[in-house]
Design a protein around this motif. Sequence first.
Motif, PDB file in Angstrom:
ATOM      1  N   LEU A 140       0.832  -1.204   0.000  1.00 22.65           N
ATOM      2  CA  LEU A 140       0.000   0.000   0.000  1.00 22.65           C
ATOM      3  C   LEU A 140       0.867   1.255   0.000  1.00 22.65           C
ATOM      4  O   LEU A 140       0.630   2.194  -0.769  1.00 22.65           O
ATOM      5  CB  LEU A 140      -0.922  -0.005   1.215  1.00 22.65           C
ATOM      6  N   CYS A 141       1.884   1.268   0.865  1.00 20.70           N
ATOM      7  CA  CYS A 141       2.771   2.432   0.963  1.00 20.70           C
ATOM      8  C   CYS A 141       3.538   2.659  -0.339  1.00 20.70           C
ATOM      9  O   CYS A 141       3.683   3.796  -0.804  1.00 20.70           O
ATOM     10  CB  CYS A 141       3.748   2.257   2.124  1.00 20.70           C
ATOM     11  N   GLU A 142       4.037   1.595  -0.938  1.00 26.93           N
ATOM     12  CA  GLU A 142       4.795   1.727  -2.183  1.00 26.93           C
ATOM     13  C   GLU A 142       3.899   2.215  -3.313  1.00 26.93           C
ATOM     14  O   GLU A 142       4.317   3.045  -4.136  1.00 26.93           O
ATOM     15  CB  GLU A 142       5.445   0.391  -2.561  1.00 26.93           C
ATOM     16  N   THR A 143       2.672   1.722  -3.364  1.00 29.83           N
ATOM     17  CA  THR A 143       1.740   2.174  -4.397  1.00 29.83           C
ATOM     18  C   THR A 143       1.445   3.654  -4.242  1.00 29.83           C
ATOM     19  O   THR A 143       1.424   4.413  -5.214  1.00 29.83           O
ATOM     20  CB  THR A 143       0.425   1.363  -4.325  1.00 29.83           C
ATOM     21  N   TRP A 144       1.230   4.083  -2.998  1.00 29.53           N
ATOM     22  CA  TRP A 144       0.970   5.504  -2.743  1.00 29.53           C
ATOM     23  C   TRP A 144       2.160   6.359  -3.170  1.00 29.53           C
ATOM     24  O   TRP A 144       1.987   7.399  -3.813  1.00 29.53           O
ATOM     25  CB  TRP A 144       0.669   5.735  -1.267  1.00 29.53           C
ATOM     26  N   LYS A 145       3.360   5.927  -2.832  1.00 29.59           N
ATOM     27  CA  LYS A 145       4.552   6.711  -3.167  1.00 29.59           C
ATOM     28  C   LYS A 145       4.689   6.883  -4.676  1.00 29.59           C
ATOM     29  O   LYS A 145       5.116   7.939  -5.157  1.00 29.59           O
ATOM     30  CB  LYS A 145       5.805   6.064  -2.587  1.00 29.59           C
ATOM     31  N   GLN A 146       4.337   5.869  -5.421  1.00 31.38           N
ATOM     32  CA  GLN A 146       4.432   5.965  -6.875  1.00 31.38           C
ATOM     33  C   GLN A 146       3.327   6.852  -7.466  1.00 31.38           C
ATOM     34  O   GLN A 146       3.446   7.325  -8.589  1.00 31.38           O
ATOM     35  CB  GLN A 146       4.364   4.573  -7.509  1.00 31.38           C
ATOM     36  N   MET A 147       2.276   7.062  -6.689  1.00 34.30           N
ATOM     37  CA  MET A 147       1.199   7.940  -7.143  1.00 34.30           C
ATOM     38  C   MET A 147       1.410   9.381  -6.691  1.00 34.30           C
ATOM     39  O   MET A 147       0.858  10.300  -7.286  1.00 34.30           O
ATOM     40  CB  MET A 147      -0.144   7.457  -6.580  1.00 34.30           C
ATOM     41  N   GLU A 152       5.143  16.253  -0.865  1.00 35.55           N
ATOM     42  CA  GLU A 152       3.909  15.588  -0.484  1.00 35.55           C
ATOM     43  C   GLU A 152       2.966  16.535   0.253  1.00 35.55           C
ATOM     44  O   GLU A 152       3.409  17.482   0.904  1.00 35.55           O
ATOM     45  CB  GLU A 152       4.223  14.392   0.411  1.00 35.55           C
ATOM     46  N   SER A 153       1.686  16.247   0.167  1.00 40.93           N
ATOM     47  CA  SER A 153       0.682  17.026   0.890  1.00 40.93           C
ATOM     48  C   SER A 153      -0.244  16.132   1.698  1.00 40.93           C
ATOM     49  O   SER A 153      -1.135  16.617   2.386  1.00 40.93           O
ATOM     50  CB  SER A 153      -0.142  17.877  -0.082  1.00 40.93           C
ATOM     51  N   ALA A 154      -0.044  14.821   1.608  1.00 41.07           N
ATOM     52  CA  ALA A 154      -0.877  13.871   2.346  1.00 41.07           C
ATOM     53  C   ALA A 154      -0.146  12.535   2.390  1.00 41.07           C
ATOM     54  O   ALA A 154       0.898  12.360   1.766  1.00 41.07           O
ATOM     55  CB  ALA A 154      -2.239  13.715   1.683  1.00 41.07           C
ATOM     56  N   SER A 155      -0.705  11.604   3.141  1.00 38.07           N
ATOM     57  CA  SER A 155      -0.137  10.260   3.223  1.00 38.07           C
ATOM     58  C   SER A 155      -1.253   9.249   3.392  1.00 38.07           C
ATOM     59  O   SER A 155      -2.192   9.467   4.169  1.00 38.07           O
ATOM     60  CB  SER A 155       0.838  10.139   4.399  1.00 38.07           C
ATOM     61  N   ILE A 156      -1.153   8.153   2.670  1.00 37.55           N
ATOM     62  CA  ILE A 156      -2.141   7.088   2.791  1.00 37.55           C
ATOM     63  C   ILE A 156      -2.139   6.499   4.204  1.00 37.55           C
ATOM     64  O   ILE A 156      -3.154   5.991   4.685  1.00 37.55           O
ATOM     65  CB  ILE A 156      -1.893   5.976   1.747  1.00 37.55           C
ATOM     66  N   MET A 157      -0.989   6.615   4.901  1.00 41.17           N
ATOM     67  CA  MET A 157      -0.909   6.070   6.254  1.00 41.17           C
ATOM     68  C   MET A 157      -1.722   6.880   7.249  1.00 41.17           C
ATOM     69  O   MET A 157      -2.075   6.377   8.315  1.00 41.17           O
ATOM     70  CB  MET A 157       0.548   5.967   6.702  1.00 41.17           C
ATOM     71  N   LEU A 158      -2.037   8.131   6.916  1.00 40.52           N
ATOM     72  CA  LEU A 158      -2.922   8.894   7.787  1.00 40.52           C
ATOM     73  C   LEU A 158      -4.311   8.253   7.783  1.00 40.52           C
ATOM     74  O   LEU A 158      -4.958   8.119   8.824  1.00 40.52           O
ATOM     75  CB  LEU A 158      -3.005  10.348   7.309  1.00 40.52           C
ATOM     76  N   LEU A 159      -4.751   7.812   6.608  1.00 38.67           N
ATOM     77  CA  LEU A 159      -6.033   7.113   6.510  1.00 38.67           C
ATOM     78  C   LEU A 159      -5.968   5.763   7.217  1.00 38.67           C
ATOM     79  O   LEU A 159      -6.916   5.361   7.899  1.00 38.67           O
ATOM     80  CB  LEU A 159      -6.420   6.910   5.044  1.00 38.67           C
ATOM     81  N   ALA A 160      -4.842   5.066   7.053  1.00 37.91           N
ATOM     82  CA  ALA A 160      -4.683   3.764   7.708  1.00 37.91           C
ATOM     83  C   ALA A 160      -4.734   3.918   9.230  1.00 37.91           C
ATOM     84  O   ALA A 160      -5.332   3.089   9.927  1.00 37.91           O
ATOM     85  CB  ALA A 160      -3.367   3.123   7.278  1.00 37.91           C
ATOM     86  N   ASN A 292      11.803  17.738   8.633  1.00 42.38           N
ATOM     87  CA  ASN A 292      11.005  16.524   8.685  1.00 42.38           C
ATOM     88  C   ASN A 292       9.556  16.962   8.550  1.00 42.38           C
ATOM     89  O   ASN A 292       9.118  17.901   9.208  1.00 42.38           O
ATOM     90  CB  ASN A 292      11.227  15.813  10.019  1.00 42.38           C
ATOM     91  N   GLU A 293       8.802  16.298   7.691  1.00 41.69           N
ATOM     92  CA  GLU A 293       7.448  16.751   7.436  1.00 41.69           C
ATOM     93  C   GLU A 293       6.434  15.611   7.486  1.00 41.69           C
ATOM     94  O   GLU A 293       6.761  14.455   7.197  1.00 41.69           O
ATOM     95  CB  GLU A 293       7.361  17.452   6.070  1.00 41.69           C
ATOM     96  N   GLY A 294       5.224  15.976   7.861  1.00 43.26           N
ATOM     97  CA  GLY A 294       4.117  15.045   7.892  1.00 43.26           C
ATOM     98  C   GLY A 294       2.824  15.834   7.879  1.00 43.26           C
ATOM     99  O   GLY A 294       2.820  17.032   7.583  1.00 43.26           O
ATOM    100  N   SER A 295       1.728  15.175   8.207  1.00 40.81           N
ATOM    101  CA  SER A 295       0.446  15.872   8.275  1.00 40.81           C
ATOM    102  C   SER A 295      -0.387  15.282   9.397  1.00 40.81           C
ATOM    103  O   SER A 295      -0.165  14.148   9.829  1.00 40.81           O
ATOM    104  CB  SER A 295      -0.308  15.778   6.939  1.00 40.81           C
ATOM    105  N   GLY A 296      -1.357  16.060   9.849  1.00 37.39           N
ATOM    106  CA  GLY A 296      -2.208  15.615  10.940  1.00 37.39           C
ATOM    107  C   GLY A 296      -3.579  16.244  10.856  1.00 37.39           C
ATOM    108  O   GLY A 296      -3.813  17.190  10.093  1.00 37.39           O
ATOM    109  N   LEU A 297      -4.500  15.721  11.638  1.00 43.68           N
ATOM    110  CA  LEU A 297      -5.848  16.254  11.730  1.00 43.68           C
ATOM    111  C   LEU A 297      -6.026  16.894  13.103  1.00 43.68           C
ATOM    112  O   LEU A 297      -5.868  16.228  14.126  1.00 43.68           O
ATOM    113  CB  LEU A 297      -6.885  15.143  11.532  1.00 43.68           C
TER     114      LEU A 297
END
Length: 390
Positions: A140-147, A152-160, A292-297
């Motif tokens: 899942l992570c590798e697929t997201w990275k390729q997309m 970056e402005s989001a991460s699939i792992m935030l949804l996970a 170092n960057e990430g995102s949160g709600l």
Amino acid sequence: MIDDEVMADKGFFIKLVNDEKGKGLFSNRAFKEGDVILEEKPVICCQFLWNSQFGYLACDNCLKPLETAEENVRRLTGNPNFVVPHKECCEVNKSLITECHQCGVKYCSVECQNEAFQRYHSTLCLQGKVKDESHPLNQLCETWKQMHYPPESASIMLLARMVAVVNQANDKEEALAMFSQFCHRTISNDTHEIVHYLLGEKFVGQIDILQQMMKESLNTEYTAHWFTPDGFRSLLALVGTNGQGIGTSSFSRWVKNVSALELPKDERIYIDKLIERIYDAMDEAVGPFLNNEGSGLYVLQSSVNHSCIPNAVVEFPYSNNTLVLKAIRNIKVGEEICTSYLDECQLERSRHSRQQALSSLYLFVCHCDKCQAQANDPDITSDEEESDED
């Protein structure tokens, strides 16, 4: 959970502005320039995947850097010989760093490790399969990275992690209600547009792949409505419109602390020149990717609307995921507290350019005082204006 009642002891309250803007944050007392309006921890956050891939070491729970200021400088400049003086000004305590004994994920402290495990990590722990490329979460992570290439402005792992939080919650209805607080446009076309932007035009057709991969990676029994075609797009739109970028840096904290020291004049001149030289070397090596960057709600922050003449700014002064909303000019009682969703350079562009950016990124038309004052300006972009001037 945050309700819409006046929070007198907090100095602000949330109320419905209108159907288009939704909720807004308003002052319940006067704030002076520089005052802290609120501090807030996220409901959930995570580091960007490419950010981690590029070697930015951070606590998996709070995003606090796990490398010292000197290590940070050496990595970002590509110079292993850089020496950072006054090491006592570095806030990273490597003796406190711990890791999950099953998958090796690192944390800044035992407290962060325990919090992560209790809230979401026991669901997402790879249990010795970190390097197993066939593991569904790794795929899942590798697929997201390729997309979704950097920046970056989001991460699939935030949804996970959202799914994992619901799965591990004792009261799953309460956990779902917590995420339902985040307002987002659910009109079909708008949702499609924000998802379109989130992934990039080329990959919009692959949203169904991400949806299926998440269902295969996680137990979605309690979040089944998130994984219908419309539900998954709505979930992506929720993250796209509410996700707050988080930036942390051990070197920037060192700079702040060393700048506060009382030093002899000659040493102060040397330190200032060293800092300038390091930033120049970093800029040459990595450009804008310094932190170092990430995102949160964030529940409260998500209620703060945009203005092209903001009266507040979001900061991360502790170099972790604690968000601070600070007044950048005096704010009157009853005044709406607004930040800018655009960076400083974008705010200086024409009204038309600002409106284009806000429409494509956040799906709304700005009606702030500045935009209304410039309503009769020609509908041309700043680049076109520059061309006309040339």
